[in-house]
Design a protein around this motif. Structure first.
Motif, PDB file in Angstrom:
ATOM      1  N   ASP A  31     -26.500  20.609 -52.702  1.00 59.56           N
ATOM      2  CA  ASP A  31     -25.492  20.488 -53.840  1.00 59.56           C
ATOM      3  C   ASP A  31     -25.306  21.621 -54.987  1.00 59.56           C
ATOM      4  OD1 ASP A  31     -24.737  17.311 -53.165  1.00 59.56           O
ATOM      5  OD2 ASP A  31     -26.950  17.640 -53.477  1.00 59.56           O
ATOM      6  N   ASP A  63     -17.395  27.058 -57.080  1.00 60.04           N
ATOM      7  CA  ASP A  63     -16.467  25.860 -57.785  1.00 60.04           C
ATOM      8  C   ASP A  63     -15.967  24.849 -56.359  1.00 60.04           C
ATOM      9  OD1 ASP A  63     -14.877  27.474 -56.200  1.00 60.04           O
ATOM     10  OD2 ASP A  63     -13.854  28.394 -57.857  1.00 60.04           O
ATOM     11  N   SER A  64     -16.780  24.825 -55.245  1.00 60.35           N
ATOM     12  CA  SER A  64     -16.121  24.227 -54.169  1.00 60.35           C
ATOM     13  C   SER A  64     -17.057  23.171 -53.843  1.00 60.35           C
ATOM     14  CB  SER A  64     -15.851  25.071 -53.100  1.00 60.35           C
ATOM     15  OG  SER A  64     -17.109  25.837 -52.535  1.00 60.35           O
ATOM     16  N   ALA A  65     -18.291  22.970 -54.402  1.00 62.74           N
ATOM     17  CA  ALA A  65     -19.293  21.955 -53.974  1.00 62.74           C
ATOM     18  C   ALA A  65     -18.730  20.600 -54.179  1.00 62.74           C
ATOM     19  CB  ALA A  65     -20.575  21.999 -54.967  1.00 62.74           C
ATOM     20  N   MET A 120     -18.878  18.323 -57.551  1.00 66.36           N
ATOM     21  CA  MET A 120     -18.290  18.756 -58.928  1.00 66.36           C
ATOM     22  C   MET A 120     -16.871  17.940 -59.041  1.00 66.36           C
ATOM     23  SD  MET A 120     -18.749  22.947 -58.432  1.00 66.36           S
ATOM     24  CE  MET A 120     -20.192  23.588 -58.477  1.00 66.36           C
ATOM     25  N   ILE A 139     -20.265  12.517 -60.835  1.00 62.24           N
ATOM     26  CA  ILE A 139     -21.644  12.916 -60.838  1.00 62.24           C
ATOM     27  C   ILE A 139     -21.657  13.976 -61.997  1.00 62.24           C
ATOM     28  CG2 ILE A 139     -23.666  14.051 -59.563  1.00 62.24           C
ATOM     29  CD1 ILE A 139     -22.358  12.952 -56.996  1.00 62.24           C
ATOM     30  N   SER A 140     -22.655  13.571 -63.015  1.00 62.98           N
ATOM     31  CA  SER A 140     -22.565  14.618 -64.232  1.00 62.98           C
ATOM     32  C   SER A 140     -23.609  15.732 -63.634  1.00 62.98           C
ATOM     33  CB  SER A 140     -23.052  13.765 -65.563  1.00 62.98           C
ATOM     34  OG  SER A 140     -24.570  13.435 -65.243  1.00 62.98           O
ATOM     35  N   THR A 168     -24.838  24.217 -67.698  1.00 67.15           N
ATOM     36  CA  THR A 168     -23.474  24.747 -68.076  1.00 67.15           C
ATOM     37  C   THR A 168     -22.565  25.207 -67.035  1.00 67.15           C
ATOM     38  OG1 THR A 168     -24.669  26.812 -68.235  1.00 67.15           O
ATOM     39  CG2 THR A 168     -24.542  25.489 -70.367  1.00 67.15           C
ATOM     40  N   ARG A 169     -23.356  25.737 -65.725  1.00 73.69           N
ATOM     41  CA  ARG A 169     -22.508  25.906 -64.583  1.00 73.69           C
ATOM     42  C   ARG A 169     -21.963  27.476 -64.804  1.00 73.69           C
ATOM     43  NH1 ARG A 169     -18.740  23.510 -62.026  1.00 73.69           N
ATOM     44  NH2 ARG A 169     -18.063  21.849 -63.446  1.00 73.69           N
ATOM     45  N   ARG A 170     -22.560  28.240 -65.800  1.00 69.80           N
ATOM     46  CA  ARG A 170     -22.032  29.558 -66.297  1.00 69.80           C
ATOM     47  C   ARG A 170     -22.984  30.316 -65.284  1.00 69.80           C
ATOM     48  NH1 ARG A 170     -18.921  30.142 -71.722  1.00 69.80           N
ATOM     49  NH2 ARG A 170     -17.608  28.038 -71.478  1.00 69.80           N
TER      50      ARG A 170
END
Lengths: 301, 574
Positions: free
Chosen positions: B76, B81-83, B86, B90-91, B220-222
């Motif tokens: 995961d 941006d394709s997982a 997401m 699911i936080s 953050t996923r940044r």
């Protein structure tokens, strides 16, 4: 009430502006088609709405929540199917459904079984071993079985054969009949979308060109052919796709309003034979995109 | 909570085949250990082979562990941006904790469950098992923490492998850079405390910072922010390695003359040297004989081996000439005969002390008959020798222009105690707490050179001196050294030479060592001569001596003038 609202939503990738100040509303209970050619910014827009991408500027709300704050509660009410999504290919179809089910309090086992039978999905086969069409159906099944309030489909028909497309659309309609929900579907397969959509939004080069109900859109567009005596008549501002060859003139009327518009044509082309035909969504899309690009090409030349 | 368990179970099911391999790998360690302890594999040459396998296995375990981490994370991925997760309810926080749970199951629970029967087999009690679990978890945590940030910032295995290679290369390059920089060497010469402290601290910064970067990326996923943060952590770790100004380890007790023993006695120490340089012409090594005055007969003065603890080498010699020329060298203190004498006291064996002058004369007479050069020993007080390598021109220079000499010796005051004793027979075990010595072979036949009294010893790793951490002496100020083993003849009241340590390796927090005891009959002082006792091999026992540290300190000794003695460099003392 709008399920989706965006305000001046923009996204840049380096120097390329994929989406430019998009302001869009998707009313609750509507099936809105986001149309546009390749690279128009549809997928980027949907990813921003789903908080898969962050906007460079502007804002969006989905189900009343800013898209950047979409939490587990909101996502449990949203279904998202995308051709770009990485599905867990190591799982079988059954394992995928078993994995997804606990996350959704509204998961409907009967609907799951019904769709599973309708889609003819082999439960024991791994997703990695499924054809592309089967894979998309599995993804759709895992997004429909909990009856989401909002279904977002990103290019769902891309590369699918007609039978699978039919299954896919029937699946969407199946849930649609059961209650009020909202669908936002992006595609360039306009014929398929035409069967589903009641609202149309057209994007080109990252900008929203129009957004209105499909019926109204198709009602105000006419393909007009005029056979006249060769008078030198120029196009009106609301006419696009203007072509003239001898005594034959063709154009697309963008503000057709029945008899009033026909009277206007007669006044512009006195004594001419005028033939006006309704247009399909695909024809409207092509006419609009060409009309937009023509001035740009001319200025470039 | 149930969702977390659901996600962890899904991850474990996805990784079931790699986990089977991981389980087999983990189980190989106790299996190899059992071969040594439970079978006769350790008697022959297989011991060294199995030890080599274990070292290889440790490396494989590290590599496989490093590869398992991205398999867990990339299921995961948190970049791109394709997982699948997401777009699902699911936080990022829930996903993070599920991954932590999966990693804990693979790198925490599984190793402990695999090793627990092994620890019980090795006779571990609750304390030893707790320490072993701590050590196992720490080792596995290092593997995870090293791979986690890179795995988190990538989404494919090959990309992970590439970036891990870049990070490790950069780490090694920066370490080497700091170690070879002249400024660094000048600032920290001989002071390994800084080096050790900085190395541990830099590793800690990198590992903890790396985990923080991973957590930040999940939050953050940044990617760009996390990559910059990771670069900052890396730079901070490198800067720590080069510039951290303090050391963790306490400074040693300063130069003391009186040590308060644990039983209230006052031990008064004073040192001086015999002022003799013994020069081995072949090896250019130099020995400074050092007399210890006031050391009780049941104590040993021993150099600090654990350089990582005190930070300095055991002894630092500095010669200074009037012209301003200065020569500094690091050397080691040999214990001379004092250790064996104190250990005999601990065993309650009579130890008729020979007159040192007569004993040295007897020894040198035997050396003369054997064609060897005589040796020099101080004849009064207890002594030790500081051995140090010097330039070949050094002795000549010392004779022509005597330098001032200063030495700083780091010492432990040790009290040996008899920890246990058993008959010396094959199959006998000597259990001292959770340390178990198994007698595997007994053979005194002089013509079978590859068989001799042989012990296989299993020791809790964290209690063994010089273990994985070298922090143990800091945590435990008591026993700091492995046991010494003697073959004892109670009827005659003497013992053989003690063992000189052994080879071994770590088998899942159990240190297994092979110790070969001397099969020569001991020498005894009889009628003014050293004699070997040929009828000695009956009714023998095996005795284990423990060393308990009572004080750690340093002494500084200055000498104005040396006598230089040339020595052939051969050894001959019984």
């Amino acid at each position: 009430m709008n399920v989706i609202e965006t305000h001046a939503l923009s996204r840049r990738f380096g120097r390329t502006e994929a989406v430019h100040e998009l302001t869009l509303e998707v009313p609750a209970g509507s099936v809105t088609a986001l149309l546009g050619s390749n690279g128009a910014g549809k997928t980027t827009t949907l990813k921003m709405l789903m908080n898969l991408l962050r906007p460079t500027s502007g804002s969006a709300t989905v189900l009343g929540v800013p898209s950047e704050r979409l939490g587990e509660r909101e996502r449990a009410r949203i279904g998202y199917v995308s051709e770009n999504q990485d599905l867990p290919r190591w799982m079988t179809v059954r394992q995928l459904l078993d994995y997804c089910r606990p996350f959704y309090p509204t998961w409907d086992r009967d609907l799951e079984r019904k769709l599973l039978a309708q889609f003819e999905l082999p439960e024991a086969r791994k997703l990695g071993a499924l054809s592309r069409g089967m894979l998309m159906k599995a993804a759709l099944l895992s997004s429909l079985a909990y009856r989401p309030q909002l279904l977002v489909l990103d290019e769902p028909f891309s590369g699918l054969d007609p039978l699978v497309r039919e299954d896919f659309i029937r699946g969407v309609l199946e849930v649609s009949d059961a209650g009020e929900w909202t669908v936002l579907v992006s595609s360039h397969d306009i014929e398929e979308v035409e069967r589903l959509a009641d609202h149309i939004a057209l994007m080109d080069a990252g900008r929203l060109e129009l957004r209105e109900p499909a019926e109204a859109l198709q009602g105000r567009f006419r393909r007009v052919e005029v056979t006249h005596g060769g008078e030198n008549v120029g196009p009106a501002p609301e006419w696009i796709g203007w072509e003239r060859a001898g005594t034959l003139t063709r154009f697309v009327e963008t503000r057709f309003a029945g008899a009033a518009t026909e009277r206007t044509w007669q006044e512009r082309f006195p004594g001419a034979t005028i033939n006006a035909q309704p247009m399909s969504l695909r024809e409207i899309f092509v006419a609009l995109v060409r009309a937009r690009r023509k001035p740009a090409n001319e200025s470039a030349a | 909570m149930s969702l977390l368990v659901h996600m962890i179970r899904t991850d474990l099911r996805r990784l079931r085949w790699p986990l089977v391999g991981w389980f087999v790998l983990l189980a190989t360690t106790p299996a190899l250990g059992w071969l040594l302890l439970g079978t006769d594999a350790g008697v022959g040459r297989w011991f060294a082979t199995i030890v080599m396998w274990r070292y290889g296995l440790l490396f494989v375990e590290f590599l496989v562990g490093i590869m398992l981490v991205p398999l867990v994370i990339h299921g995961d991925p948190v970049v791109g941006d394709s997982a699948f997760w997401m777009s699902r309810p699911i936080s990022p926080a829930r996903l993070w904790w599920s991954k932590v749970g999966t990693l804990a199951a693979i790198f925490g629970l599984l190793p402990v469950l695999v090793l627990l029967p092994w620890w019980l087999y090795c006779g571990y009690g609750v304390t030893e098992i707790a320490l072993a679990i701590m050590e196992t978890l720490a080792w596995q945590a290092v593997i995870v923490a090293l791979a986690l940030p890179v795995a988190t910032l990538t989404s494919a295995f090959m990309r992970f492998a590439l970036w891990l290679l870049v990070v490790v290369t950069a780490m090694l390059a920066s370490s080497v850079f700091w170690l070879v920089t002249p400024e660094y060497l000048a600032r920290t010469a001989y002071d390994l405390t800084y080096l050790w402290t900085r190395a541990w601290l830099a590793l800690g910064v990198f590992l903890i910072g790396g985990v923080a970067v991973a957590a930040w990326q999940y939050r953050t996923r940044r990617f760009s922010h996390s990559a910059v943060l990771f670069a900052f952590v890396f730079t901070l770790a490198v800067a720590t390695l080069g510039y951290w100004p303090r050391r963790f380890t306490p400074a040693p007790t300063p130069d003391v003359d009186v040590i308060a023993g644990p039983r209230g006695e006052q031990i008064r120490l004073s040192f001086d040297t015999a002022q003799v340089l013994r020069v081995n012409a072949q090896q250019s090594d130099l020995q400074v004989s050092l007399r210890f005055n006031g050391v009780p007969a049941d104590r040993i003065l021993s150099e600090v081996w654990d350089i990582s603890h005190e930070g300095r080498m055991p002894a630092e010699h500095v010669w200074t000439w009037g012209s301003g020329l200065r020569l500094g060298r690091t050397g080691w203190l040999s214990q001379g005969s004092q250790a064996r004498q104190a250990e005999w006291v601990a065993m309650g064996l009579p130890n008729p002390p020979p007159d040192p002058a007569v004993a040295i004369a007897s020894l040198n007479e035997r050396r003369r008959k054997a064609g060897l050069a005589p040796i020099f020993r101080p004849t009064d007080g207890r002594w030790g020798e500081l051995r140090v390598q010097v330039p070949r021109a050094f002795p000549t220079r010392v004779q022509t222009e005597p330098p001032a000499y200063h030495v700083r010796v780091h010492l432990d005051l040790i009290r040996p105690t008899l920890a246990g004793e058993c008959p010396l027979e094959v199959g006998q075990t000597l259990r001292i707490g959770s340390t178990i010595a198994r007698v595997k072979a007994v053979n005194f036949d002089r013509h079978q050179s590859n068989q001799m009294p042989l012990l296989i010893e299993s020791v809790p790793m964290l209690l063994a001196q010089g273990g994985l951490w070298n922090l143990v002496p800091m945590l435990r100020a008591g026993q700091i050294r492995p046991h010494r083993y003697y073959i004892v003849n109670r009827a005659r009241g003497n013992a053989s030479d003690r063992d000189n340590g052994g080879i071994g390796a770590r088998f899942g927090s159990v240190q297994i060592s092979r110790r070969e005891l001397s099969k020569a009959a001991p020498w005894g002082w009889r009628d003014g001569e050293w004699v070997q006792q040929q009828d000695w091999f009956r009714g023998l026992t095996l005795a284990a001596i423990a060393h308990e540290r009572e004080e750690r300190f340093f002494k500084e000794v200055s000498v104005e003038h040396f006598t230089v003695v040339q020595d052939a460099g051969t050894r001959g003392a019984p």
